[in-house]
Design a protein around this motif. Structure first.
Motif, PDB file in Angstrom:
ATOM      1  N   SER A   1      -9.583  52.483   3.317  1.00  0.00           N
ATOM      2  CA  SER A   1     -10.421  51.987   2.228  1.00  0.00           C
ATOM      3  C   SER A   1     -11.785  51.525   2.696  1.00  0.00           C
ATOM      4  O   SER A   1     -12.821  51.915   2.137  1.00  0.00           O
ATOM      5  CB  SER A   1      -9.712  50.837   1.506  1.00  0.00           C
TER       6      SER A   1
ATOM      7  N   SER B   1      -0.047  58.890  -3.284  1.00  0.00           N
ATOM      8  CA  SER B   1      -0.593  60.124  -3.856  1.00  0.00           C
ATOM      9  C   SER B   1      -0.673  61.230  -2.807  1.00  0.00           C
ATOM     10  O   SER B   1      -1.224  61.038  -1.720  1.00  0.00           O
ATOM     11  CB  SER B   1      -1.990  59.849  -4.412  1.00  0.00           C
TER      12      SER B   1
ATOM     13  N   GLY C   1      -9.470  66.516  -0.338  1.00  0.00           N
ATOM     14  CA  GLY C   1      -8.746  66.147  -1.552  1.00  0.00           C
ATOM     15  C   GLY C   1      -8.795  67.245  -2.596  1.00  0.00           C
ATOM     16  O   GLY C   1      -7.780  67.573  -3.239  1.00  0.00           O
TER      17      GLY C   1
ATOM     18  N   THR D   1     -17.533  58.331  -0.418  1.00  0.00           N
ATOM     19  CA  THR D   1     -16.571  58.871   0.532  1.00  0.00           C
ATOM     20  C   THR D   1     -17.187  60.089   1.224  1.00  0.00           C
ATOM     21  O   THR D   1     -17.851  60.901   0.566  1.00  0.00           O
ATOM     22  CB  THR D   1     -15.286  59.288  -0.208  1.00  0.00           C
TER      23      THR D   1
ATOM     24  N   CYS E   1       0.418  52.786  -0.799  1.00  0.00           N
ATOM     25  CA  CYS E   1      -0.615  52.941  -1.830  1.00  0.00           C
ATOM     26  C   CYS E   1      -1.682  51.863  -1.665  1.00  0.00           C
ATOM     27  O   CYS E   1      -1.834  50.969  -2.500  1.00  0.00           O
ATOM     28  CB  CYS E   1       0.004  52.869  -3.219  1.00  0.00           C
TER      29      CYS E   1
ATOM     30  N   ALA F   1      -4.386  62.124  -2.139  1.00  0.00           N
ATOM     31  CA  ALA F   1      -5.063  61.108  -1.334  1.00  0.00           C
ATOM     32  C   ALA F   1      -4.602  61.145   0.115  1.00  0.00           C
ATOM     33  O   ALA F   1      -5.378  60.861   1.034  1.00  0.00           O
ATOM     34  CB  ALA F   1      -4.828  59.728  -1.936  1.00  0.00           C
TER      35      ALA F   1
ATOM     36  N   MET G   1     -13.090  54.532   0.927  1.00  0.00           N
ATOM     37  CA  MET G   1     -12.058  55.215   0.142  1.00  0.00           C
ATOM     38  C   MET G   1     -11.219  54.213  -0.649  1.00  0.00           C
ATOM     39  O   MET G   1     -10.011  54.381  -0.794  1.00  0.00           O
ATOM     40  CB  MET G   1     -11.167  56.060   1.061  1.00  0.00           C
TER      41      MET G   1
ATOM     42  N   TRP H   1      -8.999  55.665  -3.385  1.00  0.00           N
ATOM     43  CA  TRP H   1      -8.002  56.656  -2.996  1.00  0.00           C
ATOM     44  C   TRP H   1      -6.637  56.014  -2.752  1.00  0.00           C
ATOM     45  O   TRP H   1      -5.618  56.689  -2.820  1.00  0.00           O
ATOM     46  CB  TRP H   1      -8.445  57.408  -1.736  1.00  0.00           C
TER      47      TRP H   1
END
Length: 403
Positions: free
Chosen positions: A241, A276, A57, A49, A102, A279, A246, A249
């Motif tokens: 992603s 999150s 983060g 990342t 998520c 994240a 990521m 995450w």
């Protein structure tokens, strides 16, 4: 007295666990035992990342940003998604038309739960990403698989689509560039889909998770650009992603009509609540920061793609459509079905072939049956050139060993 056997819900019995994650787990178990497994199965970039995203983060943790957030995601992140969609595509959305979830898979699940139910049918072109049919099934609806042809580079034939559409069709799931094939739907196919969607009030679900990993200079056609009238019945699903490496995450996002996003927020509020908080701050840095990272990844993938395509097509009996996006190749290995290994094992299908490659050549791949296309096996080339070179040598040797 024996303990009672607790019955499982019928919906669980109808679906299977993710085959890609199952293969990855088996490969990692072999590797933990000391085997020199080369893993071509996992669908994630082999890049770290970006540092500025990681720092965001870490800063969120240090600043105590570790509590609940609004269910659909923090406002700055939803505003950043709107900005990216406007800047990159010219699509105008407001924050209340965005849900942060998520991961991208979670967004798809929320969508299906909010839109589909018993009696509904959802069209899914095949080869498809492994989770599309189960996600539809978990909503109580029926996935209807529409076959694509390797000979036409896995483009969708409007005449074939028409054969599978019924009065019960509620929607269609598109994935362009595709996982597993890397293929792209043509403007002609998208025009036909748009026409049918408008005439029959289908919802169009466009999974754009690989839209930054595209090869060549041509701008890829998109359903909303081919027919902007579809904006009120189209959902755009994406995330950070693949584009920002990521995957862990777990941040995806969906853009669509306000009332559908509101319904998806109801589903999310009663399942995971917000994604999150930490994240989300990292994703905000990704979307608002420099946008050169996806291009750097893509540029690194090009020589790998060229190598693996040349290596695959040099093997007798193997054909492979050249990907226009993503980081997968999907070679047709069915010429080796019906052959036997040296220990007498018959290779009857893609599952047997993938097992043979893992056990005999220590190559972790994903059988095409998982994607609704049993003639094929998926390889990810999101790995180093050294691994690719050794892997293709092992593949050629393993296939040559079948008689």
């Amino acid at each position: 007295m024996d303990a009672p056997i607790i019955e499982l819900a019928a919906r669980v019995k109808e679906i299977k666990a993710s085959p890609t994650l199952a293969v990855d787990a088996k490969a990692k178990a072999l590797k933990a035992e000391g085997a020199d497994v080369l893993n071509f199965s996992v669908g994630e970039p082999d890049f770290d990342t970006p540092p500025h995203v990681c720092e965001a983060g870490k800063a969120a943790i240090d600043e105590g940003f570790t509590r609940y957030t609004p269910v659909p995601g923090i406002l700055p992140l939803r505003e950043a998604v709107c900005h990216r969609l406007a800047t990159d595509h010219g699509w105008r959305y407001q924050p209340d038309q965005i849900q942060v979830s998520c991961g991208g898979k979670h967004g798809l699940y929320n969508m299906a739960q909010a839109l589909f139910g018993p009696g509904d049918e959802v069209l899914i072109p095949a080869p498809y990403w492994v989770s599309y049919p189960p996600i539809v099934q978990l909503a109580g609806a029926t996935p209807v698989i529409v076959p694509l042809d390797e000979a036409s580079d896995f483009d969708l034939d409007p005449a074939v689509l028409q054969q599978y559409a019924t009065p019960r069709t509620r929607g269609i799931i598109l994935n362009s560039p595709s996982n597993p094939t890397g293929s792209v739907l043509s403007a002609r196919a998208l025009e036909a889909i748009g026409k049918m969607a408008l005439e029959n009030s289908w919802v169009v679900i466009s999974d754009d998770i690989y839209d930054t990993i595209v090869y060549g200079d041509d701008k890829l056609p998109h359903i909303l650009e081919v027919d902007p009238r579809l904006s009120e019945q189209t959902l755009i699903l994406n995330g950070v992603s693949k584009s920002f490496a990521m995957t862990g995450w777990r941040i995806g996002y969906t853009a669509g009509p306000k009332h559908i996003i509101a319904a998806m927020n109801k589903i999310q509020s009663q399942s995971t609540s917000n994604p999150s908080s930490v994240a989300q701050k990292a994703a905000l840095a990704a979307l608002n920061g420099p946008q050169d990272f996806p291009r750097q990844m893509r540029d690194a993938f090009v020589p790998r793609l060229n190598f693996i395509m040349e290596a695959l097509t040099a093997i007798e009996g193997v054909t492979c459509v050249r990907p226009r996006g993503s980081f997968y190749v999907f070679p047709n290995l069915s010429a080796y079905f019906g052959r036997q290994s040296q220990d007498g094992r018959v290779i009857g299908d893609s599952v047997a072939l993938a097992d043979y490659l893992l056990e005999e050549a220590l190559l972790a791949t994903v059988p095409g049956a998982a994607f609704g296309a049993d003639q094929f096996v998926r390889f990810s080339f999101a790995t180093s050139m050294g691994v690719l070179e050794e892997g293709m040598k092992r593949l050629a040797d393993a296939l040559a060993g079948l008689r």
